[in-house]
Scaffold this active site. Structure first.
Site, PDB file in Angstrom:
ATOM      1  CD  GLU A 192       2.371  34.836  25.120  1.00 50.31           C
ATOM      2  OE1 GLU A 192       1.901  33.518  25.547  1.00 50.31           O
ATOM      3  OE2 GLU A 192       1.777  35.719  24.846  1.00 50.31           O
ATOM      4  CG  LEU A 193       6.125  42.485  23.455  1.00 49.22           C
ATOM      5  CD1 LEU A 193       5.277  42.793  22.428  1.00 49.22           C
ATOM      6  CD2 LEU A 193       6.071  43.665  24.688  1.00 49.22           C
TER       7      LEU A 193
END
EC number: 3.2.2.-
Length: 250
Positions: A192-193
């Site tokens: 996600e990052l």
């Protein structure tokens, strides 16, 4: 009077003249007339028979042509009927296809509208930090009126996790990243990052890091670029204070 009757009349007269002739020369002359009249009559009769035969042949040809034409007309009518049926079947199939396509488009449009729902914040976190911090932060932000993409609220039974998260990433103004020891050890939050970082580079969103029980050195070891960002720290501020600072950005 027809030529044939004229020839017959001449032959009859010549025959009578022969019977009444008194001299041999007259008989010979009338015999010649009789022969000519007979030949002429025979020729005319033959010609008439030929013409009659030709007429009969033409009538037969006409009858045959009419029969063939009638059959051809029947076949043409049959072909027209078959073509009309084919066109009707194609039209029916096409209408069914259009209806199905419209239904699919409506479904896609509905899904797209749902996919394009916008959020103020996307929260990337490790599941172990939900109870300790994330749930309270989400509740505080929602109380302030912020729209949050948070898996516990946004994901439904049957949803594709990856697709929903990609949609959330793409349609959020800010990406909140809760950095913790649990976050550093997880693959999914790291993905996600990566997505948030790529979008930030593209100018689509901004990453807002929150340090949760971690030090600068720990963050730097995980991501030097994140360590250089101004971050909120759960050790220095309460959940309500952090929520207010985040909400002030929207």
């Amino acid at each position: 009077m027809s030529k044939e009757k004229q020839a017959q009349s001449k032959a009859h007269k010549a025959q009578q003249a022969i019977s009444s002739a008194k001299s041999l020369s007259t008989q010979k002359s009338k015999m010649s007339e009789l022969e000519r009249a007979t030949r002429d009559g025979a020729a005319i009769g033959k010609k008439r028979a030929d013409i009659a035969k030709k007429i009969a042949d033409k009538a037969k040809q006409l009858s045959s042509y009419q029969a063939k034409q009638f059959k051809a007309d029947e076949q043409a009518v049959k072909k027209v009927a078959q073509e009309q049926k084919r066109l009707s079947d194609e039209r029916t199939k096409h209408e069914a296809f259009i209806k199905q396509s419209l239904s699919s488009m409506r479904t896609t449009a509905s899904a797209t509208m749902e996919a394009e729902e916008e959020y103020d914040f996307f929260i990337s976190h490790a599941s172990e930090d939900k109870e300790a911090f994330v749930q309270d932060l989400v509740a505080a932000l929602r109380d302030l009126g912020a729209k949050i993409f948070y898996d516990a609220y946004t994901l439904k039974v049957g949803d594709s996790l990856r697709r929903k998260i990609d949609q959330g990433l793409a349609n959020s103004k800010f990406g909140i990243v809760v950095l913790s020891e649990h976050f550093f050890s997880k693959q999914w939050p790291a993905r996600e990052l990566d997505g948030l970082t790529a979008m930030e580079i593209g100018g689509q969103t901004r990453i807002l890091p929150i340090w949760h029980k971690v030090s600068y050195d720990e963050v730097r070891r995980f991501s030097p670029s994140l360590a250089d960002k101004v971050a909120l720290n759960t050790s220095l501020k309460s959940v309500e204070e952090i929520a207010k600072e985040l909400h002030s950005l929207i």
